[in-house]
Design a protein around this motif. Structure first.
Motif: not given
Length: 155
Positions: A55-61, A63-65, A67-73
């Motif tokens: 489930a976590y992998s699906r959320v991460v995938t 979010a990456k698609k 472009q909402l994933f880890n944008k603020d380093y």
């Protein structure tokens, strides 16, 4: 009437077989926290961990698609540092939790939310940190709460 009885007995047998695979599990260390809490578990810890990872992998995938994933380093680094400081304290509740593959990431969203799945996969929403202008202690309090859900295997 015959159909009703056979259906009734089928449901009883199904219920017995279903609950036979379930168990009550101690979810806190009595000597550490002063109370032993038990909870009814329908899935094993390994099943719960596997399901959470997927489930976590699906959320991460997703979010990456978008472009909402880890944008603020800078915030991601801050969250990971706080998590790393908290992980050693999980042993008070579960000895195995220190060795989990804990992970925290940041989802760009205006929502005030965070969550953590069994096995230690955690997501913070940028709105929570930004809108409330949280300091490290406040983030740690929220993170600790979410980690509690993971430690108790709340799905």
């Amino acid at each position: 009437m015959l159909f009703g009885r056979s259906l009734y007995f089928t449901l009883i047998i199904f219920s017995v077989l279903f609950t036979a695979g379930c168990a009550y599990k101690s979810s806190t260390n009595k000597t550490a926290v002063g109370i032993e809490r038990k909870q009814f578990m329908m899935l094993s810890s390994s099943q719960m961990d596997q399901s959470s990872k997927q489930a976590y992998s699906r959320v991460v995938t997703e979010a990456k698609k978008k472009q909402l994933f880890n944008k603020d380093y800078k915030t991601v680094k801050r969250l990971k540092g706080i998590l790393n400081n908290l992980i050693p304290h999980t042993a008070v509740f579960r000895n195995d939790a220190v060795n989990w593959k804990w992970e925290v990431n940041l989802l760009k969203s205006k929502e005030l939310n965070a969550w953590c799945m069994p096995g230690g996969k955690m997501m913070f929403y940028s709105g929570l940190v930004e809108k409330l202008n949280l300091n490290d202690a406040q983030i740690a309090a929220i993170m600790g709460h979410e980690m509690g859900h993971a430690l108790r295997e709340h799905s």
